[in-house]
Scaffold this motif. Structure first.
Motif, mmCIF file in Angstrom:
data_model
loop_
_atom_site.group_PDB
_atom_site.id
_atom_site.type_symbol
_atom_site.label_atom_id
_atom_site.label_comp_id
_atom_site.label_asym_id
_atom_site.label_seq_id
_atom_site.Cartn_x
_atom_site.Cartn_y
_atom_site.Cartn_z
ATOM 1 N N ARG A 135 2.672 5.162 9.234
ATOM 2 C CA ARG A 135 2.232 4.534 8.687
ATOM 3 C C ARG A 135 2.224 3.550 9.460
ATOM 4 N NH1 ARG A 135 4.791 4.039 3.300
ATOM 5 N NH2 ARG A 135 5.893 6.279 2.696
ATOM 6 N N SER A 138 -0.867 2.933 10.624
ATOM 7 C CA SER A 138 -2.132 2.660 9.372
ATOM 8 C C SER A 138 -1.685 1.232 9.392
ATOM 9 C CB SER A 138 -1.337 3.314 8.005
ATOM 10 O OG SER A 138 -1.990 2.252 6.645
ATOM 11 N N ASN A 139 -0.765 0.280 9.518
ATOM 12 C CA ASN A 139 -0.578 -1.005 9.738
ATOM 13 C C ASN A 139 -1.288 -1.367 10.504
ATOM 14 O OD1 ASN A 139 0.927 -0.618 7.011
ATOM 15 N ND2 ASN A 139 3.489 -0.841 8.321
ATOM 16 N N LEU B 84 4.281 11.182 2.247
ATOM 17 C CA LEU B 84 4.969 10.663 3.725
ATOM 18 C C LEU B 84 5.812 9.767 2.523
ATOM 19 C CD1 LEU B 84 2.152 7.832 5.062
ATOM 20 C CD2 LEU B 84 3.424 9.900 5.953
ATOM 21 N N SER B 85 5.758 9.401 1.177
ATOM 22 C CA SER B 85 6.943 8.749 0.261
ATOM 23 C C SER B 85 8.074 9.776 -0.001
ATOM 24 C CB SER B 85 6.491 8.155 -0.566
ATOM 25 O OG SER B 85 5.276 6.937 -0.264
ATOM 26 N N SER B 93 1.839 3.913 0.618
ATOM 27 C CA SER B 93 0.920 3.626 1.162
ATOM 28 C C SER B 93 -0.021 3.209 1.302
ATOM 29 C CB SER B 93 1.282 4.271 3.200
ATOM 30 O OG SER B 93 0.919 5.009 2.890
#
Lengths: 234, 234
Positions: A135, A138-139, B84-85, B93
């Motif tokens: 994550r 990705s950010n 991921l989630s 995401s």
């Protein structure tokens, strides 16, 4: 070859681990002391161990083809590192050096894999850790795709903001040249961007802490830029 | 609610999975058909399921604050997504849309977590997959840190090169605007960079394939740039 069970019990990855497993893992680990500037792990090597920083501070060093430093990432006590190569068997993706006197514990790769894949508690922690990295990457990619350098600095600062009793603050702000590397610009641009935020009264420096006085405006200038935001100067 | 065990057996994540576990997982899954442009998963939602593409083609869509597309990533049949989630419980995401008629199978999150954390085979596959993503993200960060846009295009092209019976080639080259998004430049720059490589006889177009005639030179211009490399034009 083994570390004290009390030392192993203090490693966050092993929190709430059953006594028998903890005893076993401690008996399989060994530890070593590094002086400042010692090399703990070399990029390109194969993984002999999963490593844990017990005390001190380490830095992950990744260089571009031309030898420029990419990103800046420190390893804090309690953290494990070198897990990628332990899992996939490929060479180390970066080097790790000690930045001060540090003690590192090692668990041989075959035992580390047994631990990682067969204990649901450890598997869950490791995957949650990976999910965080994916994550964050990705950010960071989203952030790096912003064409304007000032806006990239503002967006990066936003990622450092934490809620505190004094409202929103940035504690432990990385050095300007470190931020410059993160957002792919020069140190001078980082300096000018932060000064612009201070002039606009969006942030205020209080000692080592940056108080974010107008969080909404920080988000706004990160999104549309300073010119478009049209904020009155103080 | 359930899918055929033969369908589950064809999902790579379940390859060599024992019959009983496969039977159980198939009984817990359901499937749904999507038309082109349907939304399969929405950014920001919580995870109800781990998803598997059975047939068709999906695209992961991630937008910047200003609505620009970031990266281009397709999901191919056999792949799982939305993990991921499921693992960290945080919102999705990115969004996922179907680009043609597609069939997707779903495994509810609680069962997916049981599967992921308690089966060493599945845990290992998922972590190896994460390790790949983390390494790729790190490589892409290195690539994006190259200041010169031409060199970024060259470096990105290098990541597509595969060994074939005709030597080193790039098959299935992404469209120029897709490469532009990956390396943070304009489509025009991508076009000019590729034409420069053709003029220098480093690559040659043969139908849909790009033959890399001088792989060492491609690496060289990616590292030092075209001017420094000083290669005679053909």
């Amino acid at each position: 070859m083994s570390i004290a069970i009390e030392v192993a019990a203090n490693i966050p990855l092993f929190k709430d681990f059953d006594e028998a497993s903890l005893q076993k893992v401690a008996s399989l680990m060994s530890s070593r002391t590094y002086l400042s500037h010692d090399i703990v792990m070399r990029k390109g090597e194969t993984a002999e161990n999963l490593a844990f920083l017990l005390s001190g501070k380490l830095q992950v060093v990744d260089l571009s083809e031309e030898g420029r430093e990419i990103g800046i990432h420190f390893i804090q006590p309690g953290t494990y590192f070198g897990e990628l190569s332990v899992i996939d068997g490929l060479p180390r993706s970066a080097s790790v050096i000690s930045v001060k006197l540090s003690e590192v514990a090692f668990l041989p790769s075959n035992h580390a894999r047994e631990l990682i894949f067969h204990h649901p508690l450890i598997a869950k922690r490791l995957m949650t850790h990976f999910a965080q990295i994916v994550r964050a990457a990705s950010n960071q990619r989203t952030l790096l795709s912003i064409p304007n350098a000032f806006q990239r600095v503002f967006a990066q600062l936003q990622t450092f903001v934490r809620e505190s009793k004094d409202g929103q603050v940035i504690e432990g702000l990385p050095k300007q040249h470190e931020i410059a590397i993160m957002v792919n610009t020069s140190r001078e641009t980082v300096s000018r961007a932060i000064h612009t935020l201070m002039k606009l009264n969006i942030v205020e420096k209080q000692g080592a802490i940056l108080i974010v006085k107008q969080p909404e405006q920080l988000k706004h200038v990160a999104t549309v830029g300073v010119d478009e935001a049209n904020i009155p100067k103080k």
